[in-house]
Design an enzyme around this catalytic site. Structure first.
Site, PDB file in Angstrom:
ATOM      1  N   GLU A  79      34.916  64.913  44.866  1.00  0.00           N
ATOM      2  CA  GLU A  79      35.974  65.610  45.607  1.00  0.00           C
ATOM      3  C   GLU A  79      36.124  67.066  45.157  1.00  0.00           C
ATOM      4  OE1 GLU A  79      39.746  63.530  45.872  1.00  0.00           O
ATOM      5  OE2 GLU A  79      40.731  65.338  46.629  1.00  0.00           O
ATOM      6  N   LYS A 259      47.530  58.794  43.558  1.00  0.00           N
ATOM      7  CA  LYS A 259      46.134  59.100  43.917  1.00  0.00           C
ATOM      8  C   LYS A 259      45.707  60.385  43.219  1.00  0.00           C
ATOM      9  CE  LYS A 259      42.492  60.616  46.383  1.00  0.00           C
ATOM     10  NZ  LYS A 259      41.813  61.908  46.215  1.00  0.00           N
ATOM     11  N   ASP A 275      34.433  50.837  33.691  1.00  0.00           N
ATOM     12  CA  ASP A 275      34.613  50.174  34.981  1.00  0.00           C
ATOM     13  C   ASP A 275      35.884  50.729  35.639  1.00  0.00           C
ATOM     14  OD1 ASP A 275      35.357  48.405  36.996  1.00  0.00           O
ATOM     15  OD2 ASP A 275      34.706  46.626  35.908  1.00  0.00           O
ATOM     16  N   HIS A 372      42.708  74.394  47.899  1.00  0.00           N
ATOM     17  CA  HIS A 372      41.640  73.489  48.319  1.00  0.00           C
ATOM     18  C   HIS A 372      40.644  74.161  49.250  1.00  0.00           C
ATOM     19  CE1 HIS A 372      42.633  69.005  47.729  1.00  0.00           C
ATOM     20  NE2 HIS A 372      43.116  69.680  46.721  1.00  0.00           N
TER      21      HIS A 372
HETATM   22  P1  NDP Z   1      29.800  43.565  26.946  1.00  0.00           P
HETATM   23  O1  NDP Z   1      29.619  42.255  27.542  1.00  0.00           O
HETATM   24  O2  NDP Z   1      28.621  44.469  26.897  1.00  0.00           O
HETATM   25  O3  NDP Z   1      30.423  43.278  25.528  1.00  0.00           O
HETATM   26  C1  NDP Z   1      30.577  44.203  24.544  1.00  0.00           C
HETATM   27  C2  NDP Z   1      29.925  43.646  23.335  1.00  0.00           C
HETATM   28  O4  NDP Z   1      29.587  44.692  22.475  1.00  0.00           O
HETATM   29  C3  NDP Z   1      30.825  42.768  22.511  1.00  0.00           C
HETATM   30  O5  NDP Z   1      30.923  41.486  23.030  1.00  0.00           O
HETATM   31  C4  NDP Z   1      30.141  42.822  21.164  1.00  0.00           C
HETATM   32  O6  NDP Z   1      29.142  41.810  21.175  1.00  0.00           O
HETATM   33  C5  NDP Z   1      29.428  44.162  21.182  1.00  0.00           C
HETATM   34  N1  NDP Z   1      30.001  45.137  20.242  1.00  0.00           N
HETATM   35  C6  NDP Z   1      29.283  45.976  19.466  1.00  0.00           C
HETATM   36  N2  NDP Z   1      30.077  46.760  18.741  1.00  0.00           N
HETATM   37  C7  NDP Z   1      31.350  46.437  19.040  1.00  0.00           C
HETATM   38  C8  NDP Z   1      32.619  46.909  18.611  1.00  0.00           C
HETATM   39  N3  NDP Z   1      32.750  47.871  17.696  1.00  0.00           N
HETATM   40  N4  NDP Z   1      33.723  46.378  19.149  1.00  0.00           N
HETATM   41  C9  NDP Z   1      33.625  45.406  20.089  1.00  0.00           C
HETATM   42  N5  NDP Z   1      32.456  44.911  20.525  1.00  0.00           N
HETATM   43  C10 NDP Z   1      31.301  45.412  20.013  1.00  0.00           C
HETATM   44  O7  NDP Z   1      30.968  44.392  27.651  1.00  0.00           O
HETATM   45  P2  NDP Z   1      32.473  43.997  27.829  1.00  0.00           P
HETATM   46  O8  NDP Z   1      32.739  42.609  27.428  1.00  0.00           O
HETATM   47  O9  NDP Z   1      33.271  45.057  27.179  1.00  0.00           O
HETATM   48  O10 NDP Z   1      32.640  44.031  29.373  1.00  0.00           O
HETATM   49  C11 NDP Z   1      32.602  45.218  30.102  1.00  0.00           C
HETATM   50  C12 NDP Z   1      31.926  44.909  31.415  1.00  0.00           C
HETATM   51  O11 NDP Z   1      32.472  43.749  32.016  1.00  0.00           O
HETATM   52  C13 NDP Z   1      32.131  46.025  32.389  1.00  0.00           C
HETATM   53  O12 NDP Z   1      30.857  46.430  32.827  1.00  0.00           O
HETATM   54  C14 NDP Z   1      32.881  45.369  33.547  1.00  0.00           C
HETATM   55  O13 NDP Z   1      32.467  45.907  34.760  1.00  0.00           O
HETATM   56  C15 NDP Z   1      32.549  43.915  33.426  1.00  0.00           C
HETATM   57  N6  NDP Z   1      33.496  42.928  33.900  1.00  0.00           N
HETATM   58  C16 NDP Z   1      34.767  43.246  34.301  1.00  0.00           C
HETATM   59  C17 NDP Z   1      35.624  42.268  34.759  1.00  0.00           C
HETATM   60  C18 NDP Z   1      37.003  42.669  35.161  1.00  0.00           C
HETATM   61  O14 NDP Z   1      37.398  43.799  34.941  1.00  0.00           O
HETATM   62  N7  NDP Z   1      37.808  41.784  35.742  1.00  0.00           N
HETATM   63  C19 NDP Z   1      35.216  40.851  34.829  1.00  0.00           C
HETATM   64  C20 NDP Z   1      33.887  40.645  34.328  1.00  0.00           C
HETATM   65  C21 NDP Z   1      33.074  41.635  33.912  1.00  0.00           C
HETATM   66  P3  NDP Z   1      28.738  41.031  19.847  1.00  0.00           P
HETATM   67  O15 NDP Z   1      29.999  40.739  19.130  1.00  0.00           O
HETATM   68  O16 NDP Z   1      28.050  39.820  20.345  1.00  0.00           O
HETATM   69  O17 NDP Z   1      27.849  41.980  19.102  1.00  0.00           O
END
Ligand code: NDP
Length: 421
Positions: A79, A259, A275, A372
């Site tokens: 935008e 907005k 996200d 704008h």
């Molecule tokens: P991930 O699934 O990539 O999980 C993040 C992972 O990073 C953790 O589970 C952990 O895995 C690892 N990690 C490494 N360092 C850290 C740290 N310092 N702190 C925390 N975790 C760490 O991503 P998210 O679970 O965050 O999910 C985000 C995604 O989910 C977005 O892309 C979104 O679009 C999507 N999503 C959104 C939904 C919604 O908003 N309703 C529903 C479903 C999905 P480990 O402990 O195993 O190393």
């Protein structure tokens, strides 16, 4: 084995071929789709049925002074005027000493929804006795978060109707947005409840209404810094406060007020690889937290100051999702000079407030169109087919003309080309 492949099973080339075979696109258009895809594209690994890449411009929000530190802020948006307005709002606030921020905890909440509940109050009483055990079940499902100092923190039980209960689980997800770890934990808790109480489960999923992950930005602007032309700073400040009041009272205005805030918020959320649908959903739900949808920010005049404040739910991640995958996100983190999600939250809420100030300031003084127009004219010039070398000339002609629609832009472009030849 059958030779028939579903669309998602086809290679990228095969998928593009289908579009040609079905006469949806011609050869030139297919070539264009190909050219948009970079050599190290992640498309096929990130989404399904990938055909091409759709890119958006990224610009820098400048003049941000937040908690005493200066920032340049990458903003991704299609935008016109959003980045300019952001810089303008931030500049006014910087001249007044900058933003102050505060965060209230950083927990993500998820829900296990129980259905066909018989005697909801009795079940709640039983579930209460198992709170500690359910927290343990949640933590056991994703033990690595405990090592990082996070984990399940509390459980809240709510009766939604006589036959429906929500078991809310709050988790410290540390540096992630935490969707996936929370969903894993919730499913484990759901299994536990199902087995222990022979209870029907409707679903288990995180909530985007992140009421335990709030970030607040605040600023105080001496009214004399707002004077514009013939209008005194105090008058401008009072009008901004009045505009803020209207956004509290009227949903038509509140939606547009918010907005404008989201223009800035989404742009930084996108640039940071987060996200934005999740953030949008949560913020709009928060805007309606007392039952009426209201403006997210509040501006008031006290003594000789305009005081602005805004709180947003901002469950942003610094790791996870596409953050570690998209190389530009790493560069944007570097530009922001941040190394944790809390820092990002503070920045995003400030961008929202700056964007809001810039919009209100324009609206209650000269109107939004003046600022704008130049950028809108640029977009119009591109829309009617002006080449890079023609855009500025066409914008000049349009700005001198009273009629600024596409028909006139086309006519002016033709005249310009005739003159140039
Ligand atoms: P991930 O699934 O990539 O999980 C993040 C992972 O990073 C953790 O589970 C952990 O895995 C690892 N990690 C490494 N360092 C850290 C740290 N310092 N702190 C925390 N975790 C760490 O991503 P998210 O679970 O965050 O999910 C985000 C995604 O989910 C977005 O892309 C979104 O679009 C999507 N999503 C959104 C939904 C919604 O908003 N309703 C529903 C479903 C999905 P480990 O402990 O195993 O190393």
């Amino acid at each position: 084995m059958s030779g028939f492949k579903k669309y998602y099973q086809k290679t990228w080339n095969e998928r593009l071929q289908v579009l040609e075979e079905k006469h949806l696109l011609n050869v030139n258009e297919i070539t264009y789709l190909r050219e948009l895809v970079s050599a190290n594209s992640l498309g096929d690994t990130v989404i399904e049925n990938f055909i091409t890449e759709y890119s958006l411009p990224e610009g820098l929000g400048l003049n941000y002074l937040i908690d005493g530190q200066e920032y340049v802020i990458p903003m991704v948006t299609e935008e016109p005027s959003v980045v300019a307005a952001s810089c303008h709002g931030a500049k006014i606030i910087k001249a007044a000493g900058g933003f102050k921020t505060k965060l209230v905890e950083r927990l993500m909440i998820g829900q296990v929804l129980l259905e066909n509940v018989v005697e909801a109050e009795k079940l709640i009483a039983k579930l209460e006795d198992y709170t500690a055990q359910m927290l343990k079940v949640a933590n056991d499902a994703h033990p690595s978060i405990l090592k990082r100092g996070g984990g399940a923190r509390w459980i809240r039980l709510r009766i939604l109707d006589h036959d429906l209960i929500s078991v809310d689980l709050a988790v410290d997800v540390k540096q992630a947005m935490g969707a996936n770890m929370l969903n894993t934990m919730l499913e484990a808790v759901a299994n536990f409840i199902q087995r222990k109480f022979n209870q029907d489960i409707l679903m288990s999923i995180l909530s985007n209404y992140a009421t335990s992950c709030l970030a607040t930005a605040q600023c105080e602007i001496p009214v004399d810094k707002l004077a514009k032309g013939n209008i005194s700073g105090l008058q401008v400040a009072k009008k901004i406060a009045q505009a803020s009041r209207v956004a509290q009272l009227d949903v038509y205005r509140a939606a547009t007020h918010n907005k404008g805030i989201m223009n800035g918020v989404d742009a930084v959320v996108l640039a940071s690889g987060n996200d934005w649908r999740a953030i949008e959903a949560g913020i709009h739900a928060y805007a309606a937290r007392d039952g009426q949808y209201r403006g997210l920010s509040n501006w008031k005049v006290e003594a000789d100051k305009l005081i602005g404040e805004m709180t947003l739910p901002l469950p942003l991640g610094f790791v996870g999702g596409s953050i570690g995958i998209v190389p530009l996100v790493k560069i944007n983190h570097k530009l922001l000079q941040i190394n944790n999600a809390e820092h990002l939250e503070r920045i995003v809420v400030c961008v929202g407030l700056a964007q809001n100030l810039a919009a209100l300031n324009a609206l209650v003084t000269e109107g939004i169109q003046k600022g704008h127009m130049h950028l809108q004219m640029k977009s119009l010039a591109v829309t009617v087919g002006a080449k890079l070398t023609e855009i500025n000339m066409l914008v000049n002609l349009l700005e001198k003309d009273k009629v600024r629609d596409s028909a006139n832009a086309k006519k002016l472009l033709e005249q310009l080309r005739k003159k140039e030849n």
